[in-house]
Enzyme design. Sequence first.
Site, short mmCIF file in Angstrom:
data_model
loop_
_atom_site.label_atom_id
_atom_site.label_comp_id
_atom_site.label_asym_id
_atom_site.label_seq_id
_atom_site.Cartn_x
_atom_site.Cartn_y
_atom_site.Cartn_z
N THR A 1 -19.24 -6.70 -17.15
CA THR A 1 -18.10 -5.84 -16.85
C THR A 1 -17.12 -6.54 -15.91
O THR A 1 -15.90 -6.46 -16.09
CB THR A 1 -18.61 -4.51 -16.23
N ASP B 1 -5.99 -7.03 -5.46
CA ASP B 1 -7.11 -6.71 -4.55
C ASP B 1 -7.85 -5.49 -5.07
O ASP B 1 -7.69 -4.39 -4.55
CB ASP B 1 -6.52 -6.48 -3.15
N LEU B 2 -8.65 -5.69 -6.11
CA LEU B 2 -9.39 -4.55 -6.70
C LEU B 2 -10.90 -4.65 -6.43
O LEU B 2 -11.66 -3.78 -6.86
CB LEU B 2 -9.10 -4.43 -8.20
N LYS B 3 -11.32 -5.70 -5.76
CA LYS B 3 -12.71 -5.82 -5.27
C LYS B 3 -13.73 -5.40 -6.32
O LYS B 3 -14.52 -4.47 -6.12
CB LYS B 3 -12.91 -4.98 -4.01
N LYS C 1 0.33 -8.28 -2.14
CA LYS C 1 -1.01 -7.84 -2.49
C LYS C 1 -0.91 -6.45 -3.10
O LYS C 1 -0.32 -5.54 -2.49
CB LYS C 1 -1.90 -7.79 -1.25
N ASP D 1 0.85 -1.19 0.00
CA ASP D 1 0.00 0.00 0.00
C ASP D 1 0.88 1.24 0.00
O ASP D 1 1.05 1.91 1.03
CB ASP D 1 -0.92 -0.02 1.23
N PRO E 1 -22.46 -8.28 -14.44
CA PRO E 1 -21.69 -9.48 -14.75
C PRO E 1 -20.74 -9.31 -15.94
O PRO E 1 -19.58 -9.74 -15.88
CB PRO E 1 -22.78 -10.52 -15.06
N ASP F 1 -19.67 -4.93 -10.15
CA ASP F 1 -20.30 -4.28 -11.30
C ASP F 1 -21.23 -5.30 -11.94
O ASP F 1 -21.43 -6.40 -11.40
CB ASP F 1 -19.19 -3.82 -12.28
N THR G 1 -14.83 -5.04 6.79
CA THR G 1 -14.61 -5.02 8.25
C THR G 1 -14.83 -3.63 8.84
O THR G 1 -14.90 -3.48 10.06
CB THR G 1 -13.20 -5.52 8.60
N ARG H 1 -1.88 -8.54 13.22
CA ARG H 1 -0.94 -7.74 14.02
C ARG H 1 -0.16 -8.66 14.94
O ARG H 1 -0.77 -9.41 15.72
CB ARG H 1 -1.71 -6.73 14.88
N GLN I 1 -6.61 -0.77 12.56
CA GLN I 1 -7.31 -2.03 12.34
C GLN I 1 -8.04 -2.40 13.63
O GLN I 1 -7.43 -2.51 14.69
CB GLN I 1 -6.32 -3.14 11.98
N GLY J 1 0.27 -5.67 6.02
CA GLY J 1 0.82 -4.45 5.43
C GLY J 1 1.80 -3.79 6.36
O GLY J 1 2.97 -4.16 6.47
N ARG J 2 1.30 -2.79 7.10
CA ARG J 2 2.17 -1.92 7.88
C ARG J 2 3.08 -2.60 8.90
O ARG J 2 4.20 -2.12 9.11
CB ARG J 2 1.33 -0.82 8.53
O1 C5P Z 1 -1.39 -2.34 6.90
P1 C5P Z 1 -2.39 -3.43 7.17
O2 C5P Z 1 -1.76 -4.72 7.63
O3 C5P Z 1 -3.53 -2.98 8.03
O4 C5P Z 1 -2.98 -3.74 5.71
C1 C5P Z 1 -4.05 -4.58 5.53
C2 C5P Z 1 -4.40 -4.67 4.09
O5 C5P Z 1 -5.53 -5.51 3.94
C3 C5P Z 1 -4.79 -3.35 3.44
O6 C5P Z 1 -4.31 -3.40 2.10
C4 C5P Z 1 -6.29 -3.34 3.47
O7 C5P Z 1 -6.84 -2.66 2.37
C5 C5P Z 1 -6.60 -4.80 3.34
N1 C5P Z 1 -7.89 -5.22 3.90
C6 C5P Z 1 -8.22 -5.04 5.23
N2 C5P Z 1 -9.44 -5.45 5.70
C7 C5P Z 1 -10.29 -6.04 4.89
C8 C5P Z 1 -9.96 -6.23 3.55
C9 C5P Z 1 -8.73 -5.81 3.10
O8 C5P Z 1 -7.46 -4.52 6.00
N3 C5P Z 1 -11.44 -6.46 5.36
#
Ligand code: C5P
Length: 244
Positions: free
Chosen positions: A74, A65-67, A38, A16, A72, A70, A129, A191, A199, A219-220
Site C-alpha cells: 500500500t 507531507d502525508l507520512k 509543504k 496549513d 509495504p 501502512d 515531536t 521560530r 511548538q 508555517g505560521r
Molecule cells: O506553523 P509551524 O511552523 O509550526 O508548522 C510546522 C509544520 O511542520 C506543520 O505543518 C507541522 O505539521 C509540521 N511538523 C512539525 N513537527 C514535526 C513534523 C512536522 O511541526 N515533527
Amino acid sequence: MPEASAPRDRLLVALDVERLDEADALMDRLAGEVSGCKIGSQLFTAAGPVAVEHALKRGFRVFLDLKYHDIPNTVAGAVREATRLGVFILNVHASGGAAMLRAAAEAATKAAKDFAVARPLVIGVTVLTSLDRRALEREVGVGGSVEAHVLHLAEQARTAGLDGCVASSHEIRLLRNALGRAWVIVTPGIRPADRGDDQMRTATPTAAIAAGANYLVVGRPITAASDPVVAARAITEEISAAST
Ligand code: C5P
C-alpha cells in the site's frame, strides 16, 4: 550537505490552510521569495492532488507531507502516485519496518522512471515531536531515550534506502554526526528568535542551519505574519548568513 542550494530553496513554507484559494493566495505572494512549499494532510484532504498541481504551476517545489504508514504494498502504491504528481520530497513513517521502507524507496525509483519525472527524496518520520520519553514508553511501548529511538529509526531508514529524515532541532547534530553529510535533514519547529506558540522544541533558522539541517519547514511564522513576504525574506536572509 547533499546539495548546495540557494537559501530560498532551503525554506519550505507549510501551507496549513483549509482551502485551496488560501494556499493559492499565499503562494502568489511568496513566489518571488521562496521556492518550496509543504502540503500536508489538511490541505491535501481538503483539496486533493490539485493542490500539488497549483504549487507546481507556480514554480514551487513540493514536499508532500502525508507520512505514509501502512503495509509495504500500500505504501509503495501511495509513493508511486506521489511521485507521479511530481513532488520533490515525500515521507513515510520510519517505524513501518524494513520491508515497508524498502518498498517506499524502490517505488519512488521505479515510478520516476515509468513517468519520466525526477525521483523524489523519500524521507522518514522518526519519533513525532509531540511524544516525550514518558509517552514513548507508556503509550507507544518503546523504552529508552527519545534520541536513541530517533537514531535507531533513522539508521533503519538509511539501510532501507531512504534519503533522509524529518528531525527536530534537538536531533540534527546527533543525526548529522551519525549518518554523514549526504543524509537529508528536514527540520520543522522553526521560530525566529522570541516567538513561541504550540511548538515545544523550536530553534531559530540560524541554529537549525548551523546544526546541519538541509531544509527548514516554516508555517505560521510566515503564513500568519502581517506581511508574509517580509517574514519569509527575514528567514532566507538568516539561512544565507548561517550558511556562510
Ligand atoms: O506553523 P509551524 O511552523 O509550526 O508548522 C510546522 C509544520 O511542520 C506543520 O505543518 C507541522 O505539521 C509540521 N511538523 C512539525 N513537527 C514535526 C513534523 C512536522 O511541526 N515533527
